[in-house]
Design a protein around this motif. Structure first.
Motif, PDB file in Angstrom:
ATOM      1  N   ALA A  44       0.821  -1.221   0.000  1.00 49.55           N
ATOM      2  CA  ALA A  44       0.000   0.000   0.000  1.00 49.55           C
ATOM      3  C   ALA A  44       0.850   1.264   0.000  1.00 49.55           C
ATOM      4  CB  ALA A  44      -0.924  -0.009   1.210  1.00 49.55           C
ATOM      5  N   GLY A  45       2.170   1.104   0.187  1.00 50.09           N
ATOM      6  CA  GLY A  45       3.056   2.267   0.145  1.00 50.09           C
ATOM      7  C   GLY A  45       3.772   2.581   1.432  1.00 50.09           C
ATOM      8  N   LEU A  46       3.587   1.723   2.438  1.00 47.14           N
ATOM      9  CA  LEU A  46       4.250   1.949   3.730  1.00 47.14           C
ATOM     10  C   LEU A  46       5.429   0.983   3.815  1.00 47.14           C
ATOM     11  CD1 LEU A  46       3.988   3.682   6.242  1.00 47.14           C
ATOM     12  CD2 LEU A  46       2.515   1.959   7.246  1.00 47.14           C
ATOM     13  N   HIS A  47       6.627   1.467   3.505  1.00 46.73           N
ATOM     14  CA  HIS A  47       7.776   0.583   3.329  1.00 46.73           C
ATOM     15  C   HIS A  47       8.582   0.352   4.601  1.00 46.73           C
ATOM     16  CE1 HIS A  47       7.264   0.511  -1.029  1.00 46.73           C
ATOM     17  NE2 HIS A  47       6.974   1.797  -0.940  1.00 46.73           N
ATOM     18  N   GLU A  48       8.321   1.122   5.644  1.00 51.27           N
ATOM     19  CA  GLU A  48       9.094   0.981   6.879  1.00 51.27           C
ATOM     20  C   GLU A  48       8.123   0.865   8.052  1.00 51.27           C
ATOM     21  OE1 GLU A  48      12.958   3.043   9.089  1.00 51.27           O
ATOM     22  OE2 GLU A  48      12.147   3.902   7.241  1.00 51.27           O
ATOM     23  N   ALA A  49       7.954  -0.362   8.566  1.00 50.73           N
ATOM     24  CA  ALA A  49       6.962  -0.578   9.631  1.00 50.73           C
ATOM     25  C   ALA A  49       7.239  -1.878  10.359  1.00 50.73           C
ATOM     26  CB  ALA A  49       5.547  -0.609   9.047  1.00 50.73           C
TER      27      ALA A  49
END
Length: 415
Positions: A44-49
């Motif tokens: 979805a576009g959240l690459h750092e989590a």
């Protein structure tokens, strides 16, 4: 929340204060599912989590340049998992961004935001979440930097305060008292008499603390066998109880049958066979199963549920006092980290400024030659030209000038 800025930390989730247990159960993500959950966020576009999912909380710790977009993506992921709409979830989710998110991560990692303050397993849960996120390829420089700093702060809190000391439950109190009698439990043998719930809980805690061997005995052999299988323990026939007592370093009795199960004579005989080697006894029965006079025997250390509850209450009180000191230590660590980060954020601008000044210096020297007065006058004029024009423009517009003037005076100590 602000919209676009440099990537920074964001926390979105629910805990024991913000959401019901039923909702947290719906949100819970076990280790096997973490990779897929993080993969969905990445797509979805959240690459750092990373996702921290425990009995107390389910949270995503992420880094992104757009707080609102990041929060929306996480809320949508939680909504998809629970089958609820993001709007239905919004009232039970919290969001922390920037310094507030950093403070939250440090506080959770140091176990100062848990149901039980100071529980050491919280740090392990955070490290597991870190490892799973790394395996999923969603740990970047922002998360890594904050996590390493949080680990260091948690270590300092543990070493400089007594936050982790003192039992806070009856089972933990039983483990502590058993250690006071026998030291480390790796060489101790245990005996569970009866199949009451509290006895099972104490036995589980003793095994988790390192008890090397446990036998279970009960009047109903089938009940003893079932419980022994659950605890990965041995089964002893109830008819051999007296012999089993002589072998046990720790005895947990949980019959609750309104009659005394272990008498002074029985324990005295066991101690004689043990050649006065001490025995620690937990009376987990309601009403009690062990004759109170057992405590008067040399080598017998008897604790009932009231005794253990008193020890646990003392432990809770001690932790509450230590928590105040721990928060002071943690505040110092958080403030130091944030100040250091802010200082590092200024480095690129400082480097660029130095480079611009050096270029101006070289150009002036080439133009003025050996005339020092001309060179210095040219240099001052050129260095001040762009700032002077910017300040005149800001003063004409009015809005930004006061802030710019204040910054200018602070930078060059004009006051």
């Amino acid at each position: 929340m602000s919209q676009a800025h440099a990537p920074r930390l964001l926390v979105v989730g629910a805990n024991h204060r913000s959401a019901s247990l039923s909702l947290r159960d719906q949100m819970f993500i076990d280790d096997a599912m973490v990779g897929a959950f993080l993969g969905g966020l990445k797509a979805a576009g959240l690459h750092e989590a990373l996702v921290l999912s425990t009995c107390d909380r389910v949270e995503v710790w992420a880094s992104h340049h757009d707080d609102d977009l990041c929060a929306r993506l996480v809320a949508e992921a939680f909504a998809a998992r629970t089958g609820l709409s993001p709007a239905a979830l919004s009232g039970q989710l919290y969001e922390w961004a920037g310094p507030d998110a950093v403070r939250h991560v440090f506080t959770v990692t140091a176990s100062l935001d848990s149901l039980v303050i100071g529980e050491p397993h919280v740090l392990g849960q955070v490290k597991t979440a870190h490892r799973l996120a790394r395996d999923a390829g969603t740990v970047g420089p922002e998360l890594e930097t904050v996590l390493q700093a949080a680990y260091g702060a948690a270590k300092i809190v543990r070493s400089e305060t007594r936050i982790g000391e003192g039992p806070v439950s009856i089972a933990a109190a039983a483990v502590q008292m058993a250690r006071e009698v026998h030291g480390e439990l790796g060489r101790a043998k245990g005996l569970l008499v009866g199949a009451g719930d509290m006895g099972e809980l104490v036995a589980e805690s003793l095994l988790a603390a390192g008890l090397s061997w446990l036998a279970v005995t009960a009047p109903r052999a089938s009940r003893a066998e079932t419980l022994a299988e659950a605890l990965n323990a041995h089964v002893m026939p109830f008819e051999t109880l007296r012999e089993a007592l002589a072998e046990a370093d720790i005895v947990v009795c949980s019959m609750g049958g309104r009659t005394v199960q272990l008498t002074t004579d029985m324990i005295g005989a066991a101690l004689k066979k043990r050649r006065r080697k001490p025995v620690f006894l937990v009376d987990a029965g309601i009403p009690g199963d062990i004759e109170p006079a057992v405590n008067r025997l040399d080598g017998a250390f008897l604790y009932d549920l009231s005794d253990l509850e008193r020890v646990a209450l003392e432990g809770r009180s001690g932790r509450e006092q230590a928590a105040r000191a721990a928060r002071t230590v943690l505040d110092n660590e958080i403030n130091g980290f944030l100040k250091g980060r802010a200082g590092r954020a200024a480095v690129p601008a400082i480097v660029a400024l130095r480079q611009r000044f050096e270029e101006s210096r070289e150009a002036v020297l080439a133009e003025a030659g050996t005339d020092a007065a001309l060179a210095t006058r040219l240099l001052v004029n050129r260095l001040l030209h762009a700032p002077t024009e910017a300040m005149k423009g800001a003063a004409a517009e009015g809005a930004e000038w006061k802030a710019m003037e204040k910054t200018l005076k602070a930078l060059f100590r004009l006051d």
